[in-house]
Design an enzyme around this catalytic site. Structure first.
Site, PDB file in Angstrom:
ATOM      1  N   ARG A  49       4.370   6.412  14.434  1.00 47.72           N
ATOM      2  CA  ARG A  49       4.401   6.881  12.883  1.00 47.72           C
ATOM      3  C   ARG A  49       3.720   8.228  12.935  1.00 47.72           C
ATOM      4  O   ARG A  49       2.307   8.367  13.542  1.00 47.72           O
ATOM      5  CB  ARG A  49       3.693   6.221  12.071  1.00 47.72           C
ATOM      6  CG  ARG A  49       3.836   6.195  10.419  1.00 47.72           C
ATOM      7  CD  ARG A  49       3.151   5.351   9.478  1.00 47.72           C
ATOM      8  NE  ARG A  49       1.852   6.074   9.375  1.00 47.72           N
ATOM      9  CZ  ARG A  49       0.809   5.577   8.471  1.00 47.72           C
ATOM     10  NH1 ARG A  49       0.784   4.072   8.335  1.00 47.72           N
ATOM     11  NH2 ARG A  49      -0.240   6.187   8.284  1.00 47.72           N
ATOM     12  N   HIS A  65       0.812  -1.130   0.065  1.00 50.63           N
ATOM     13  CA  HIS A  65       0.051  -0.008   0.014  1.00 50.63           C
ATOM     14  C   HIS A  65       0.826   1.264   0.129  1.00 50.63           C
ATOM     15  O   HIS A  65       2.218   1.253   0.321  1.00 50.63           O
ATOM     16  CB  HIS A  65      -0.858  -0.070   1.199  1.00 50.63           C
ATOM     17  CG  HIS A  65      -0.239   0.348   2.513  1.00 50.63           C
ATOM     18  ND1 HIS A  65       0.447  -1.080   3.086  1.00 50.63           N
ATOM     19  CD2 HIS A  65      -0.103   1.193   3.305  1.00 50.63           C
ATOM     20  CE1 HIS A  65       1.146  -0.580   4.122  1.00 50.63           C
ATOM     21  NE2 HIS A  65       0.866   0.936   4.319  1.00 50.63           N
TER      22      HIS A  65
HETATM   23  C1  SIN Z   1       2.744   1.147   7.909  1.00 45.46           C
HETATM   24  O1  SIN Z   1       2.136   0.592   6.992  1.00 45.46           O
HETATM   25  O2  SIN Z   1       2.676   2.427   8.106  1.00 45.46           O
HETATM   26  C2  SIN Z   1       3.505   0.023   8.803  1.00 45.46           C
HETATM   27  C3  SIN Z   1       4.685  -0.176   8.370  1.00 45.46           C
HETATM   28  C4  SIN Z   1       5.443  -1.239   9.233  1.00 45.46           C
HETATM   29  O3  SIN Z   1       5.015  -1.457  10.256  1.00 45.46           O
HETATM   30  O4  SIN Z   1       6.507  -1.683   8.861  1.00 45.46           O
END
Ligand code: SIN
Length: 294
Positions: free
Chosen positions: A285, A121
């Site tokens: 994040r 994604h």
């Molecule tokens: C995300 O899709 O932002 C998570 C990626 C990850 O956990 O490595």
């Protein structure tokens, strides 16, 4: 707050190629592959200098995803680092750190039914103005496993046949968050949304900084290509998903505690590998707002 302005290459002779070769003076760069990804050293993201922020931005344009090791940002410093690159998405319907509504919790352990981002994604491609970038700091991870894969979607586009590029030119696709997002926040005791974002975007988008074309479809959010028969859309999307997942366009990042990844959602896809059942992975994040694709 030192705000980075995205360099505009529009009107310059370099419009279709990011200028490379100019040396970096304030950070170090160690490429992971010739196609995508670089590890950046010589910077403390808790207190980056303005010249370092400028070079990080340039390194992102040239490498599409950049990585940092041994970073010890507080929650506020993580948020502040993201804000240098634009406004942050607030996440009313996703688990965030108390008092930090822009700091998404990325968590997987034996209690979580599924891992965030397990299929290819681009973050929030179902939003009308999908995010420009995302900055993930992993605080805790298993000793092995839980890597993240990234794909260069300029390279995926450029590797298509000229006939396919002509066919895709001008096509648009529906991106819809419902199928992926419904049920994903229950582990954090949160309610599903009543409705989920959906948007129509060009199948091939032009990056606003580099002027390069990138394929902009992904198996998590892209539901169908519009203005062609449904079975043709299904066949074409299956081909594009398979094509863009070719290892030639990828890099794979192995996390350690306090590693950071900063990726450009406009020209990459990513996928978290869920191969560490019984292990625990925890991070935060921030997601930087972007523009309507064209
Ligand atoms: C995300 O899709 O932002 C998570 C990626 C990850 O956990 O490595």
């Amino acid at each position: 707050m030192h705000q980075i302005t995205e360099p505009s290459l529009a009107g310059s002779p370099y419009k279709h190629a990011v200028p490379v070769e100019e040396p970096y003076r304030h950070i170090t760069i160690d490429k992971l592959t010739p196609i995508i990804g670089a590890e950046i050293g010589g910077v403390d993201l808790a207190q980056p200098a303005p010249e370092q922020l400028q070079e990080i931005h340039r390194a992102l344009a040239e490498n599409l995803v950049v990585f940092f090791r041994d970073q010890h940002m507080t929650k506020q410093q993580h948020t502040d680092f993201g804000r240098h690159f634009g406004e942050l998405h607030l996440l009313p319907a996703a688990p965030s750190e108390p008092g930090h509504p822009a700091l998404l919790i990325v968590r997987a352990d034996r209690e979580t039914p599924r891992t965030n981002g397990e299929s290819w994604h681009s973050d929030g491609s179902c939003d009308p103005e999908p995010p420009m970038g995302s900055i993930l700091c992993i605080h805790e991870c298993p000793p092995v496993g839980g890597d993240t894969l990234f794909v260069n979607m300029y390279a995926a586009y450029e590797a298509l046949s000229e006939r396919m590029k002509t066919y895709l030119d001008g096509l648009t696709a529906l991106h819809d968050g419902e199928q992926h997002c419904r049920g994903i926040v229950a582990f954090a005791g949160m309610q599903d949304r009543i409705c989920y974002p959906r948007a129509v975007h060009p199948v091939v988008r032009t990056h606003p900084v580099t002027g390069r074309k990138a394929l902009f479809v992904n198996e998590t959010f892209t539901r169908r290509i519009l203005d062609i028969p449904a079975d043709e859309s299904a066949g074409l999307l299956a081909y594009l998903f398979q094509h863009s997942a070719h290892p030639m366009f990828q890099c794979r990042f192995r996390w350690k505690p306090n590693s950071v990844a900063f990726w450009d959602n406009r020209c990459t896809l990513h996928r978290a590998i869920s191969d560490y059942w019984l292990g625990r992975r925890y991070g935060n994040r921030v997601t930087i707002m972007g523009d309507r694709p064209y």
